[in-house]
Design an enzyme around this catalytic site. Structure first.
Site, PDB file in Angstrom:
ATOM      1  N   SER A 192     -16.673   2.440  61.582  1.00 52.08           N
ATOM      2  CA  SER A 192     -18.014   1.766  62.145  1.00 52.08           C
ATOM      3  C   SER A 192     -18.613   2.489  63.322  1.00 52.08           C
ATOM      4  O   SER A 192     -17.752   3.029  64.184  1.00 52.08           O
ATOM      5  CB  SER A 192     -17.627   0.319  62.234  1.00 52.08           C
ATOM      6  OG  SER A 192     -17.549   0.042  63.458  1.00 52.08           O
ATOM      7  N   LYS A 193     -19.888   2.526  63.477  1.00 56.94           N
ATOM      8  CA  LYS A 193     -20.566   2.987  64.606  1.00 56.94           C
ATOM      9  C   LYS A 193     -20.169   2.473  65.705  1.00 56.94           C
ATOM     10  O   LYS A 193     -20.183   2.849  66.651  1.00 56.94           O
ATOM     11  CB  LYS A 193     -22.096   2.484  64.507  1.00 56.94           C
ATOM     12  CG  LYS A 193     -22.920   3.459  63.292  1.00 56.94           C
ATOM     13  CD  LYS A 193     -24.218   2.959  63.709  1.00 56.94           C
ATOM     14  CE  LYS A 193     -24.774   3.282  62.395  1.00 56.94           C
ATOM     15  NZ  LYS A 193     -26.306   2.978  62.129  1.00 56.94           N
TER      16      LYS A 193
END
Ligand code: GLU
Length: 469
Positions: free
Chosen positions: A238-239
């Site tokens: 995830s970012k």
């Protein structure tokens, strides 16, 4: 349309280009090229609140970095989803006219109240038979037929969805804009896409999309959903949590070829890799061998340590001129490139990223390298350090200045102290480089030159004299 397959990569420009996207793009690229097909780049730019033009440029640049470029004859695009807005609405209209879609004017609150009253979850097709027409604020919904939808997936085999579990989903919002689900299908149709290879997270959309294809009277494309990438904790990359931007790896000194090779190993193994005892293969071989049927189902661990070790391998395979060129952007502008080229072959073994290069050789480019205290304490406080350094200075004053002689000269000196080379080198190394670790000493001395090397050795000796006195 010709018979050759048309693949596509359809990123949304809503952030930095993600390594997972890069892997999906490479899979599509390998397939398009090896089948004599086409790779269409479609920028899905209809989420106006989240799109930014610089993200689109970031995608194009990142793809070019991994070798997916517009100058390849298999490449088509970039095409922009926003340019197809009319086609999206025309398709919606056709679905309405053919009875595959209907308008609904219920507000979210009304839907929730009715669902609670009837003890159901979601939207139970309440406007199906109300015969409504378009009106401001009304949404267009797809009339999900009864039955089973079987998605034929080249990675996962047949995946069946019971249509009972799929509500009549929205195609066009109350403000008249089409939703992703519809725009994505219509674009694929307009662009003649035959094969959709994308991340597993889209699999739940696929039965709905397949129904739209069929309702519009078209054969759906061949689907393939590739496993997601996960981090060390086996959580989806995830970012927010993980380093996912392709550009960041580029800027940290990962070579494009190493990145490409590593990404291809995520969920896929090159046939013969085990026998060959390596996962390092040139792109043309991977491209020719890649098959979706060989992609495995489990999430793939994006292991940055393994990426760095691939990168080290790739760095070692560069020719010296290639290495020098690759390191260039990481070197301070004022550093003498010719001097770097002299030392480069001697540091090649130790680099895992290009960004490591300046830190390994900086002592060659500064007048007085910082002396690392721990290194000094470890090497200069021995009994032999001072006399050995003094003897080495004497011997180096007249030695031929090349690494072989520099080595044999120090070997002669160290014999007097009954030392091995490792121990004998250490004070000299700390004197000239400031540290106990670094490139091979005698090669570094050769590049540094006699005057500078002796100046540093004398300065270290003076410091030792001072501490003694
Ligand atoms: N724009 C979608 C995404 O970035 C891609 C959808 C697709 O590949 O079909 O997730």
């Amino acid at each position: 349309m010709s018979g050759s397959p048309r693949y596509r990569f359809a990123p949304s420009p809503t952030g930095f280009f993600h390594v997972g996207g890069a892997r999906t793009a490479l899979f599509n690229w390998a397939l398009a090229r090896s089948t004599g097909g086409t790779f269409v780049l479609r920028i899905e730019d209809t989420d106006e609140a989240r799109n930014r033009p610089e993200w689109t440029q970031g995608i194009i640049d990142s793809l070019a970095w991994i070798g997916i470029t517009a100058d390849d004859p298999h490449f088509e695009g970039p095409l922009f989803q926003s340019a197809f807005a009319e086609a999206h609405l025309a398709a919606a209209q056709r679905l309405f006219e053919s009875g595959h879609a209907y308008y609904c004017d219920m507000t979210p609150d009304e839907i929730q109240q009715r669902a609670e009253a009837e003890g159901v979850t979601g939207y139970a097709g309440w406007s199906r038979d109300r015969g409504l027409g378009p009106a401001a604020g009304s949404v267009l919904r797809f009339r999900v037929p009864e039955g089973i939808t079987v998605v034929r997936d080249q990675v996962r085999g047949d995946v069946s969805f019971d249509n009972d579990t799929i509500e009549d989903f929205v195609l066009v919002r109350g403000n008249g804009t089409p939703v992703f689900m519809l725009a994505n299908v219509v674009d694929d149709m307009e662009m003649g896409i035959t094969n959709v290879v994308r991340a597993e997270e889209h699999l739940p959309n696929t039965p709905k999309q397949q129904m739209i294809w069929e309702a519009l009277g078209h054969e759906p494309p061949v689907w393939a959903h590739v496993p997601v990438l996960v981090n060390e904790q086996r959580k989806k990359l995830s970012k927010r949590r993980d380093k996912v931007a392709l550009e960041q790896y580029r800027d940290e000194g990962i070579l494009a070829d190493a990145m490409v090779n590593y990404l291809m190993t995520l969920g896929w193994t090159m046939p013969g890799a085990e026998e060959a005892g390596t996962e390092i293969f040139p792109w043309p071989e991977m491209e020719a061998a890649f098959r979706l049927e060989d992609v495995n189902l489990s999430p793939a661990f994006f292991d940055t340590k393994k990426l760095v070790s691939f990168n080290g391998e790739y760095i070692r395979r560069l020719s010296v001129p290639e290495l020098v060129e690759a390191c260039d952007p990481w070197l301070p502008a004022e550093w003498d490139r010719a001097r770097f080229a002299e030392i480069a072959p001697h540091i090649q073994q130790r680099l895992n990223t290009l960004a490591d290069a300046p830190g390994v050789v900086d002592f060659l480019f500064t007048d007085d390298p910082e002396i690392d205290e721990a290194s000094w304490a470890k090497t200069m406080t021995t009994e032999y350090a001072k006399p050995l350094l003094a003897d080495a200075i004497d011997a180096y004053e007249s030695a031929d200045w090349n690494h072989e002689t520099l080595k044999s000269t120090l070997e002669d000196v160290m014999a007097r102290y009954e030392l091995k080379l490792g121990k004998a080198q250490a004070p000299v190394r700390v004197a000239v480089t400031g540290r106990t670790v670094g490139p091979p000493l005698f090669e570094a001395l050769e590049v540094m030159g006699r005057d500078e090397a002796l100046r540093r050795m004398r300065a270290a000796l003076a410091l030792l004299d001072g501490t003694d006195g």
